[in-house]
Scaffold this motif. Structure first.
Motif, PDB file in Angstrom:
ATOM      1  N   SER A   1      25.088   1.929  12.057  1.00 31.87           N
ATOM      2  CA  SER A   1      24.636   0.841  11.200  1.00 31.87           C
ATOM      3  C   SER A   1      24.747  -0.506  11.915  1.00 31.87           C
ATOM      4  N   GLY A   2      23.692  -1.284  11.842  1.00 30.45           N
ATOM      5  CA  GLY A   2      23.741  -2.643  12.370  1.00 30.45           C
ATOM      6  C   GLY A   2      23.630  -2.768  13.873  1.00 30.45           C
ATOM      7  N   ARG A   3      23.288  -1.700  14.567  1.00 28.22           N
ATOM      8  CA  ARG A   3      23.158  -1.779  16.022  1.00 28.22           C
ATOM      9  C   ARG A   3      21.808  -2.368  16.395  1.00 28.22           C
ATOM     10  N   ASP A   4      21.807  -3.222  17.394  1.00 27.68           N
ATOM     11  CA  ASP A   4      20.580  -3.851  17.864  1.00 27.68           C
ATOM     12  C   ASP A   4      19.973  -3.037  19.001  1.00 27.68           C
ATOM     13  N   LEU A   5      18.650  -3.075  19.073  1.00 29.35           N
ATOM     14  CA  LEU A   5      17.936  -2.482  20.192  1.00 29.35           C
ATOM     15  C   LEU A   5      17.657  -3.601  21.182  1.00 29.35           C
ATOM     16  N   PRO A   6      18.101  -3.465  22.428  1.00 28.76           N
ATOM     17  CA  PRO A   6      17.814  -4.513  23.405  1.00 28.76           C
ATOM     18  C   PRO A   6      16.429  -4.318  24.009  1.00 28.76           C
ATOM     19  N   ALA A   7      15.747  -5.399  24.269  1.00 29.81           N
ATOM     20  CA  ALA A   7      14.463  -5.381  24.970  1.00 29.81           C
ATOM     21  C   ALA A   7      14.472  -6.547  25.952  1.00 29.81           C
TER      22      ALA A   7
ATOM     23  N   MET B   1      12.064  -1.985  30.012  1.00 30.70           N
ATOM     24  CA  MET B   1      10.950  -1.089  30.084  1.00 30.70           C
ATOM     25  C   MET B   1       9.857  -1.474  29.104  1.00 30.70           C
ATOM     26  N   TYR B   2      10.153  -2.303  28.117  1.00 26.73           N
ATOM     27  CA  TYR B   2       9.167  -2.715  27.122  1.00 26.73           C
ATOM     28  C   TYR B   2       7.936  -3.327  27.777  1.00 26.73           C
ATOM     29  N   ARG B   3       8.137  -4.065  28.834  1.00 26.44           N
ATOM     30  CA  ARG B   3       7.014  -4.751  29.469  1.00 26.44           C
ATOM     31  C   ARG B   3       6.022  -3.786  30.087  1.00 26.44           C
ATOM     32  N   PHE B   4       6.412  -2.547  30.364  1.00 31.13           N
ATOM     33  CA  PHE B   4       5.527  -1.578  30.988  1.00 31.13           C
ATOM     34  C   PHE B   4       4.737  -0.742  29.979  1.00 31.13           C
ATOM     35  N   VAL B   5       5.018  -0.896  28.701  1.00 25.01           N
ATOM     36  CA  VAL B   5       4.329  -0.126  27.667  1.00 25.01           C
ATOM     37  C   VAL B   5       2.983  -0.786  27.378  1.00 25.01           C
ATOM     38  N   ALA B   6       1.908  -0.011  27.488  1.00 27.28           N
ATOM     39  CA  ALA B   6       0.569  -0.569  27.283  1.00 27.28           C
ATOM     40  C   ALA B   6       0.317  -0.911  25.818  1.00 27.28           C
ATOM     41  N   ASP B   7       0.555   0.032  24.912  1.00 31.06           N
ATOM     42  CA  ASP B   7       0.317  -0.198  23.482  1.00 31.06           C
ATOM     43  C   ASP B   7       1.659  -0.485  22.811  1.00 31.06           C
ATOM     44  N   LYS B   8       2.077  -1.737  22.858  1.00 35.97           N
ATOM     45  CA  LYS B   8       3.398  -2.124  22.369  1.00 35.97           C
ATOM     46  C   LYS B   8       3.557  -1.887  20.872  1.00 35.97           C
ATOM     47  N   GLY B   9       2.503  -2.131  20.094  1.00 36.04           N
ATOM     48  CA  GLY B   9       2.570  -1.903  18.650  1.00 36.04           C
ATOM     49  C   GLY B   9       2.835  -0.449  18.323  1.00 36.04           C
TER      50      GLY B   9
END
Length: 76
Positions: free
Chosen positions: A21-27, A1-9
């Motif tokens: 703790s230590g879990r990654d966020l997938p994109a 879904m990251y690719r559909f976000v207009a203002d990524k910052g």
């Protein structure tokens, strides 16, 4: 879904750390340069500058290149 976000910052500024703790966020997104110039979805793909924006907010970033897809693991 990251690719559909207009203002990524702004989106990345609001994403809370993953639970635990230590879990990654997938994109997962596509590479812009692997699409035809005439492809209307080309602008949704990630570019080198967009990758820098994505990576700048995380302590560690791993990317797996799957031909047209970029799979990121983002560590808080």
């Amino acid at each position: 879904m990251y690719r559909f976000v207009a203002d990524k910052g702004a989106f990345l500024d609001r994403v809370p750390p993953c639970p635990g703790s230590g879990r990654d966020l997938p994109a997962v997104t596509t590479f812009a340069d692997r699409r035809e110039e005439t492809d209307p979805l080309k602008t949704l793909g990630i570019t080198a500058p967009k990758t820098e924006v994505l990576a700048s907010r995380w302590s560690a970033v791993k990317c797996v290149n799957l031909d047209r897809l970029a799979c990121f693991a983002l560590r808080p």
